[in-house]
Write a protein that holds these residues in place. Sequence first.
Motif, PDB file in Angstrom:
ATOM      1  N   LYS A  20       0.754  -1.235   0.001  1.00 55.83           N
ATOM      2  CA  LYS A  20      -0.114   0.005  -0.016  1.00 55.83           C
ATOM      3  C   LYS A  20       0.956   1.220   0.011  1.00 55.83           C
ATOM      4  N   ALA A  21       1.838   1.303   0.583  1.00 54.25           N
ATOM      5  CA  ALA A  21       3.141   2.336   0.530  1.00 54.25           C
ATOM      6  C   ALA A  21       3.459   2.592  -0.702  1.00 54.25           C
ATOM      7  N   ALA A  22       3.880   1.585  -1.240  1.00 53.71           N
ATOM      8  CA  ALA A  22       4.410   1.813  -2.733  1.00 53.71           C
ATOM      9  C   ALA A  22       3.230   2.328  -3.737  1.00 53.71           C
ATOM     10  N   ASP A  23       1.777   1.980  -3.441  1.00 52.64           N
ATOM     11  CA  ASP A  23       0.904   2.632  -4.189  1.00 52.64           C
ATOM     12  C   ASP A  23       0.935   3.883  -4.189  1.00 52.64           C
ATOM     13  N   ILE A  24       0.718   4.373  -2.793  1.00 49.17           N
ATOM     14  CA  ILE A  24       0.522   5.865  -2.596  1.00 49.17           C
ATOM     15  C   ILE A  24       1.896   6.625  -2.984  1.00 49.17           C
ATOM     16  N   THR A  28       7.781   0.911  -7.124  1.00 53.30           N
ATOM     17  CA  THR A  28       7.346  -0.282  -6.947  1.00 53.30           C
ATOM     18  C   THR A  28       7.849  -0.992  -5.379  1.00 53.30           C
ATOM     19  N   GLN A  29       7.204  -2.021  -4.982  1.00 55.01           N
ATOM     20  CA  GLN A  29       7.355  -2.478  -3.836  1.00 55.01           C
ATOM     21  C   GLN A  29       8.874  -2.621  -3.527  1.00 55.01           C
ATOM     22  N   GLY A  30       9.587  -3.193  -4.321  1.00 54.44           N
ATOM     23  CA  GLY A  30      11.011  -3.374  -4.269  1.00 54.44           C
ATOM     24  C   GLY A  30      11.677  -1.981  -3.795  1.00 54.44           C
ATOM     25  N   ALA A  31      11.340  -0.869  -4.376  1.00 55.40           N
ATOM     26  CA  ALA A  31      11.969   0.146  -4.065  1.00 55.40           C
ATOM     27  C   ALA A  31      11.774   0.640  -2.740  1.00 55.40           C
ATOM     28  N   VAL A  32      10.486   0.547  -2.137  1.00 55.30           N
ATOM     29  CA  VAL A  32      10.071   0.814  -1.000  1.00 55.30           C
ATOM     30  C   VAL A  32      10.992  -0.109   0.017  1.00 55.30           C
ATOM     31  N   SER A  33      11.080  -1.414  -0.198  1.00 49.95           N
ATOM     32  CA  SER A  33      11.770  -2.295   0.644  1.00 49.95           C
ATOM     33  C   SER A  33      13.149  -1.997   0.655  1.00 49.95           C
ATOM     34  N   LYS A  34      13.977  -1.474  -0.458  1.00 48.69           N
ATOM     35  CA  LYS A  34      15.071  -1.038  -0.373  1.00 48.69           C
ATOM     36  C   LYS A  34      15.617   0.025   0.506  1.00 48.69           C
ATOM     37  N   ARG A  35      14.324   0.945   0.496  1.00 45.59           N
ATOM     38  CA  ARG A  35      14.664   2.206   1.451  1.00 45.59           C
ATOM     39  C   ARG A  35      14.708   1.768   2.904  1.00 45.59           C
ATOM     40  N   ILE A  36      13.842   0.918   3.259  1.00 42.28           N
ATOM     41  CA  ILE A  36      13.725   0.312   4.434  1.00 42.28           C
ATOM     42  C   ILE A  36      15.089  -0.288   4.982  1.00 42.28           C
ATOM     43  N   LYS A  37      15.280  -1.200   3.846  1.00 42.80           N
ATOM     44  CA  LYS A  37      16.539  -1.952   4.276  1.00 42.80           C
ATOM     45  C   LYS A  37      17.980  -0.735   4.418  1.00 42.80           C
TER      46      LYS A  37
END
Length: 295
Positions: A20-24, A28-37
């Motif tokens: 849902k974070a990636a949607d808003i 991509t979901q991968g981009a959000v996961s990478k930022r968290i990592k």
Amino acid sequence: MKLEDIEAFCNVVDQGSITKAADIMYVTQGAVSKRIKTLEEELGVQLIIRRSGMRKVELTAYGEEFLVLARQWQALSNEFHGISASSGIHEITIGSVDMLNCFSFSDLYNQILREEKDIRLYMHTMHSREIYAAMEAQRLDLGMVNRLLPSKRLKITRLFTEEMYIVIYPCGKQGETIDPDDLDPGKEIYSRWSDEFEIWHDQLWPGKRYRMHAGTSSMVPYYLTEPGQWSICPASAVSGMMSRFHFESLKLSVKVPERTFYLLEHRSPRESRTETIERFKKIMYAYLKEHKPQL
């Protein structure tokens, strides 16, 4: 540590999932996961619990502690951006859905540009969910949306409601009422105005037979190019289109769900913007009182 990584973390918490974070955020979901990592690597701790089958994101103890700092970081960043480089200039950042920026409020914004020389507008066209997220993170001072979503941090007020009309490439029926059966579904340029509108629309014209699905209202007039092509739009959008294009407007013989817009305000706005926010609201409400959206 980058602000966009911190904002990604806050969005994941606010939305409850990386998807849902990636949607808003329109990434991509991968981009959000990478930022968290990246955040976790810089801090040397794990912020989010990762477990298969989890429906909602859960924070570790470190994540809960970091969330408090992340909110403070966001607020501080917003305050820095709120300091104008030009003396005497009052800035305000507004996020709005496409239709308001392009049609309903275009005259309002031009009025402010002409008459309020000390106000600098920062305008953003966004989807409603994106506006809610940006308002909660205080990246916007005001938001104007067409959907009601739950939010504990925001004050939500109805702005105005308007009727829906058929806008059609010239066919010699201006000002008349038209029956749904007289419209060719295969020539429709469709816009999904709301959940209620979509349900109503699918009952009249089932099977998604429209010619094109337009993601924004400003797209519609550029694809009404052949006789009989039509679209259903709010009154202010139809009025704006007819002032710039040679279209005709018709009323449907059946009741169409009206279109409602809402104003979003943060319950704890930035102090540096409070006066300008109230000033903008006063101008906006005076404009709405004098220019009620209609054909």
